[in-house]
Design a protein around this motif. Structure first.
Motif, short mmCIF file in Angstrom:
data_model
loop_
_atom_site.label_atom_id
_atom_site.label_comp_id
_atom_site.label_asym_id
_atom_site.label_seq_id
_atom_site.Cartn_x
_atom_site.Cartn_y
_atom_site.Cartn_z
N SER A 196 -19.03 5.56 7.54
CA SER A 196 -18.76 5.05 8.89
C SER A 196 -18.93 3.53 8.93
O SER A 196 -18.11 2.82 9.51
CB SER A 196 -19.71 5.72 9.89
N ARG A 197 -19.98 3.04 8.30
CA ARG A 197 -20.23 1.59 8.31
C ARG A 197 -19.22 0.85 7.43
O ARG A 197 -18.72 -0.22 7.79
CB ARG A 197 -21.65 1.32 7.82
N PHE A 198 -18.91 1.43 6.26
CA PHE A 198 -17.96 0.77 5.37
C PHE A 198 -16.55 0.79 5.96
O PHE A 198 -15.77 -0.15 5.74
CB PHE A 198 -17.98 1.43 3.99
N ASP A 199 -16.23 1.82 6.71
CA ASP A 199 -14.94 1.85 7.40
C ASP A 199 -14.81 0.67 8.35
O ASP A 199 -13.74 0.05 8.46
CB ASP A 199 -14.78 3.16 8.18
N PRO A 202 -23.69 -2.19 14.85
CA PRO A 202 -22.78 -2.96 13.99
C PRO A 202 -23.43 -3.97 13.07
O PRO A 202 -22.75 -4.58 12.25
CB PRO A 202 -21.91 -3.69 15.03
N GLY A 203 -24.75 -4.17 13.15
CA GLY A 203 -25.37 -5.27 12.43
C GLY A 203 -25.12 -5.28 10.93
O GLY A 203 -24.78 -6.32 10.35
N LEU A 204 -25.28 -4.13 10.28
CA LEU A 204 -25.09 -4.07 8.83
C LEU A 204 -23.64 -4.36 8.47
O LEU A 204 -23.37 -5.14 7.54
CB LEU A 204 -25.51 -2.71 8.31
N ALA A 205 -22.70 -3.77 9.17
CA ALA A 205 -21.28 -3.98 8.87
C ALA A 205 -20.87 -5.43 9.10
O ALA A 205 -20.12 -6.00 8.31
CB ALA A 205 -20.41 -3.05 9.71
N LEU A 206 -21.39 -6.03 10.16
CA LEU A 206 -21.05 -7.43 10.43
C LEU A 206 -21.63 -8.35 9.37
O LEU A 206 -20.99 -9.32 8.96
CB LEU A 206 -21.57 -7.84 11.82
N HIS A 257 -31.25 1.38 7.73
CA HIS A 257 -32.71 1.47 7.82
C HIS A 257 -33.43 0.42 6.98
O HIS A 257 -34.39 -0.20 7.43
CB HIS A 257 -33.16 2.87 7.41
N ALA A 258 -32.99 0.22 5.74
CA ALA A 258 -33.67 -0.74 4.87
C ALA A 258 -33.48 -2.16 5.38
O ALA A 258 -34.43 -2.96 5.39
CB ALA A 258 -33.15 -0.61 3.44
N LEU A 259 -32.29 -2.51 5.81
CA LEU A 259 -32.05 -3.83 6.38
C LEU A 259 -32.91 -4.05 7.61
O LEU A 259 -33.52 -5.12 7.78
CB LEU A 259 -30.57 -3.99 6.73
N THR A 260 -32.99 -3.05 8.47
CA THR A 260 -33.80 -3.17 9.68
C THR A 260 -35.27 -3.37 9.34
O THR A 260 -35.95 -4.23 9.92
CB THR A 260 -33.62 -1.92 10.56
N GLY A 261 -35.79 -2.59 8.39
CA GLY A 261 -37.17 -2.75 7.99
C GLY A 261 -37.45 -4.12 7.42
O GLY A 261 -38.50 -4.73 7.69
N GLY A 290 -37.13 -14.54 16.48
CA GLY A 290 -36.13 -13.98 17.39
C GLY A 290 -34.88 -13.52 16.68
O GLY A 290 -34.34 -12.44 16.97
N LEU A 291 -34.42 -14.31 15.70
CA LEU A 291 -33.22 -13.93 14.94
C LEU A 291 -33.47 -12.68 14.10
O LEU A 291 -32.64 -11.77 14.06
CB LEU A 291 -32.79 -15.08 14.04
N SER A 292 -34.62 -12.64 13.42
CA SER A 292 -34.91 -11.50 12.55
C SER A 292 -35.09 -10.22 13.36
O SER A 292 -34.50 -9.18 13.03
CB SER A 292 -36.17 -11.79 11.73
N ALA A 293 -35.92 -10.31 14.40
CA ALA A 293 -36.14 -9.12 15.23
C ALA A 293 -34.87 -8.73 15.97
O ALA A 293 -34.58 -7.53 16.13
CB ALA A 293 -37.27 -9.39 16.23
N GLY A 294 -34.11 -9.73 16.40
CA GLY A 294 -32.86 -9.43 17.10
C GLY A 294 -31.86 -8.75 16.20
O GLY A 294 -31.20 -7.78 16.59
N TRP A 295 -31.75 -9.24 14.93
CA TRP A 295 -30.77 -8.61 14.03
C TRP A 295 -31.23 -7.22 13.61
O TRP A 295 -30.40 -6.35 13.34
CB TRP A 295 -30.52 -9.47 12.80
N ALA A 296 -32.53 -6.99 13.58
CA ALA A 296 -33.02 -5.63 13.34
C ALA A 296 -32.48 -4.69 14.40
O ALA A 296 -32.05 -3.56 14.11
CB ALA A 296 -34.55 -5.61 13.33
#
Length: 498
Positions: free
Chosen positions: A38-41, A77-81, A167-171, A201-207
């Motif tokens: 789904s994300r790679f699509d 969308p964070g990871l895909a973006l 999940h890993a990116l968010t962590g 703010g950027l790190s927590a926001g992108w999480a």
């Protein structure tokens, strides 16, 4: 030894830890599945067609939303973006080496590359970051390294860092935000205050843009930052709050623009647009959330199917370490914040109707809280006597072995197994049956040739199959251990000369 030289050595150790973690993550490619497809699509839709709908690719996943005749990824969308620029860069690079980026081989290479860039790199950097945080909170180099390597290689983080999941990116983002909050406590200049606050703010926001449930955890870390500067007066409080707001607002703006462009509303997340009958548990409570169930919490911690302390027994020691940190006035706030984030994810997972997380290794919805939970492993190591250090090392060894089994066999064990670790992963691993996932990141039409384009490890690519396929990874670990010991000896000689 000068302080500058000591700091340089510490940074080299952190880089070595990150490098070991990155190579360990990049050694494995896990193939396809609904979540990563789904994300790679979405990545492909952005890079290949300049659109947000995944109509051309949606047949390879059921994790999708439907709005006004178009299919969309149902994921945040964070990871895909984040991965889209890497995918765009991969296309001309593949042309250079003679691979058609539109062919199945090129698409698999692209999916591997974006997983490295957007998941493995942040996760590996988080390992080095945890090492530095543990040192800053008073830990020894041994304790900090134990915590960092345990987090990266002896918990389900290793499995999630090999998957194109969020999940890993968010962590990692939450850990970076936590580090920025800690740095605010020792900041001495107005500009540093503001920059660390913006970074938080950027790190927590992108999480949160990468996984919506990260919003409460991000709020906890913002509160941590404010408590760090609160005694210094209103000027620092306002400056810090403004920096956090600026960084978070930029991320929120990206999310709102995405949702408006995709669904015509800046305030409706993708999970609101499932087709009728899809994922009925999402109709329970609010988006599948009800309230924490005690029996589910017990299963998440101790159950053989998803139990965190089963797949990673070393983590059972982490709460005791966080307790030790909380007793020290200097580290009390950090310990409380880390504990609160880990506890929040346990409560969140226990409140979700589909708490078991489908095909996954360990408690998937708790994954983003694991890096901060691992912070407690450093004081466990430092305060332990010789016997308890041996016990801790043993628990970490088996935790790492279990994680190695998962990434080698499959990081997505089917949920039909009551205890996948002992019914599937361990037997397959010792039998040399590796890379079992045959699902692809490609669409059905691209798989028409009959090739599955599923999981692999780098050893298999050079013709080493079964357990021997892991030998190159073990050699790299051995080289890293040699370099670590050599650094230690160099430090001792320098200290002797001083």
């Amino acid at each position: 030894m000068s302080e500058e030289r000591a700091n340089s050595q510490i940074k080299r150790r952190a880089l070595l830890i990150s490098a070991v973690a990155f190579i360990s993550y990049g050694y494995f490619y896990q193939g396809g599945g609904w979540n990563q497809n789904s994300r790679f699509d979405l990545v492909r839709a952005i890079v290949e067609q300049g659109t947000l709908h995944i109509d051309a690719y949606h047949e390879n996943t059921l994790d999708k939303a439907y709005y006004k005749g178009h299919y969309y990824s149902d994921k945040a969308p964070g990871l895909a973006l984040l991965a889209s620029p890497a995918a765009a860069l991969a296309r001309p690079l593949l042309h250079v080496i003679g691979i058609d980026p539109a062919a199945p081989r090129g698409l698999i290479a692209t999916s591997y590359f974006v997983t490295l860039f957007a998941v493995a790199v942040p996760s590996a950097l988080a390992c080095g970051c945890l090492f530095l945080i543990a040192l800053r909170l008073g830990g020894s180099e041994g304790g900090a390294a134990f915590a960092a390597l345990s987090m990266g290689l002896a918990t389900p983080v290793w499995a999630y860092a090999t998957l194109f999941w969020g999940h890993a990116l968010t962590g990692a983002c939450l850990l970076f935000a936590f580090a920025a909050g800690i740095m605010l406590g020792s900041s001495e200049h107005a500009r540093s205050d503001f920059l660390w606050a913006v970074a938080l703010g950027l790190s927590a926001g992108w999480a949160t843009v990468s996984e919506y449930p990260a919003a409460p955890a991000s709020t906890i870390l913002a509160v941590l930052a404010l408590t760090q500067v609160w005694p210094a007066g209103w000027l620092r409080r306002v400056r810090t709050a403004a920096g956090i707001s600026l960084g978070a607002s930029a991320c929120i703006a990206v999310l709102m623009v995405y949702q408006y462009r995709a669904f015509g509303s800046a305030f409706h997340p993708s999970y609101a647009y499932y087709q009728n009958g899809a994922f009925p548990w999402m109709k329970h409570g609010y988006m599948g959330l009800t309230y924490p169930h005690v029996e589910v919490m017990l299963k998440l911690l101790f159950g053989c199917r998803r139990g965190l302390f089963i797949v990673s027994p070393i983590l059972a020691a982490a709460p005791f370490g966080l307790r030790l940190l909380s007793k020290n006035r200097a580290t009390h706030g950090a310990a409380v914040a880390a504990s609160a984030v880990a506890a929040y994810y346990l409560l969140f997972n226990a409140s979700f109707s589909a708490w078991d997380g489908g095909w996954s290794y360990g408690p998937r919805y708790m994954a983003a809280g694991l890096p901060l939970l691992c912070l407690g492993l450093a004081p466990v190591w430092d305060y332990a006597n010789r016997l308890w250090r041996r016990i801790s090392a043993g628990l970490a060894f088996f935790s790492g072995l279990f994680s190695l089994m998962a990434v080698s066999v499959t990081a997505q064990p089917p949920d039909r197994f009551r205890c996948a670790l002992f019914q599937l992963l361990a037997p397959s691993f010792w039998a040399g049956q590796m890379s079992l996932n045959r699902a692809s990141m490609l669409t059905l039409s691209e798989n028409a040739s009959g090739q599955t384009h599923g999981a692999f490890n780098l050893g298999e690519l050079i013709g080493m199959h079964g357990l021997p396929g892991l030998i190159p990874l073990f050699v790299i670990w051995g080289v890293a251990a040699f370099l670590w010991i050599r650094m230690k000896h160099a430090e001792q000689r320098a200290a002797t000369r001083c």
